[in-house]
Design an enzyme around this catalytic site. Sequence first.
Site, PDB file in Angstrom:
ATOM      1  N   GLU A 129     -32.042 -24.604 -26.945  1.00  0.00           N
ATOM      2  CA  GLU A 129     -31.179 -25.229 -27.660  1.00  0.00           C
ATOM      3  C   GLU A 129     -31.441 -25.039 -29.322  1.00  0.00           C
ATOM      4  O   GLU A 129     -30.449 -25.358 -30.013  1.00  0.00           O
ATOM      5  CB  GLU A 129     -30.717 -26.531 -27.340  1.00  0.00           C
ATOM      6  N   CYS A 187     -38.414 -29.992 -22.849  1.00  0.00           N
ATOM      7  CA  CYS A 187     -39.429 -30.486 -23.717  1.00  0.00           C
ATOM      8  C   CYS A 187     -39.782 -31.780 -23.325  1.00  0.00           C
ATOM      9  O   CYS A 187     -40.219 -32.155 -22.198  1.00  0.00           O
ATOM     10  CB  CYS A 187     -38.857 -30.509 -25.157  1.00  0.00           C
ATOM     11  N   HIS A 211     -37.612 -25.258 -26.341  1.00  0.00           N
ATOM     12  CA  HIS A 211     -36.060 -25.620 -26.912  1.00  0.00           C
ATOM     13  C   HIS A 211     -35.213 -24.200 -26.813  1.00  0.00           C
ATOM     14  O   HIS A 211     -35.080 -23.938 -28.163  1.00  0.00           O
ATOM     15  CB  HIS A 211     -36.155 -26.279 -28.043  1.00  0.00           C
TER      16      HIS A 211
END
Length: 225
Positions: free
Chosen positions: A174, A94, A172
């Site tokens: 994560e 990002c 993302h």
Amino acid sequence: MKIGILMTGHAVPELQERAGDYDAMFARLLAGRGFEFETYNVVDEQYPSAPDACDGWLITGSKHGAYEDHPWIPPLEEFIRAVYASGRPMIGVCFGHQIIAQALGGKVIKYPGGWSVGRTEYDLDGETFALNAWHQDQVTEVPQGAEVIGKSDFCAHAALVYDDRILTIQPHPEFGPDIVEDLIRLRGKGVVPDELLEGATARLDAPTDAARFADRMAAFFKKGA
């Protein structure tokens, strides 16, 4: 293998209480793949001593724009260029995707087309990856020598590689659905259009390919080890 996590922002306090900060999210994402981690809070002007301080580097997301005037951004860009020259592997996610592009000669803007939030499908090297997005800024000009390997209908430059030394991605991996749900509640209202938040909420239960992309990240870090 030791990975240095360059923190370019912090999760909102309510999210940190439940899920930890961004470094903890990446440690969970890459758990069980043979890594240890050291965190550098570059957003608080804490920098590594040199590219060889760790075996590889990971730059996190941030609420900040790469184009904004913050004292920690120019030293981070210098460090990115030093890591690139060193040949040590680096991954950006990002904001990390954006600041690496900017540091190496690309352009990042607040995209006039608006936001991408929630589960989004990307074409990555001819394969479909579903990952969670949360961004308005985009890389609009790709640095010389970078190759576009990923895109979506909304984001033309969603993943880049630089001479097999740097891998970056706009969404993302994560962020699990729980984190997206928290972001909708804590950060989205009044910032992201309601219809996008409603669409992201409706997709929370749909599976993503975060674990598959984590395998790709791990392989990228390890291939030069």
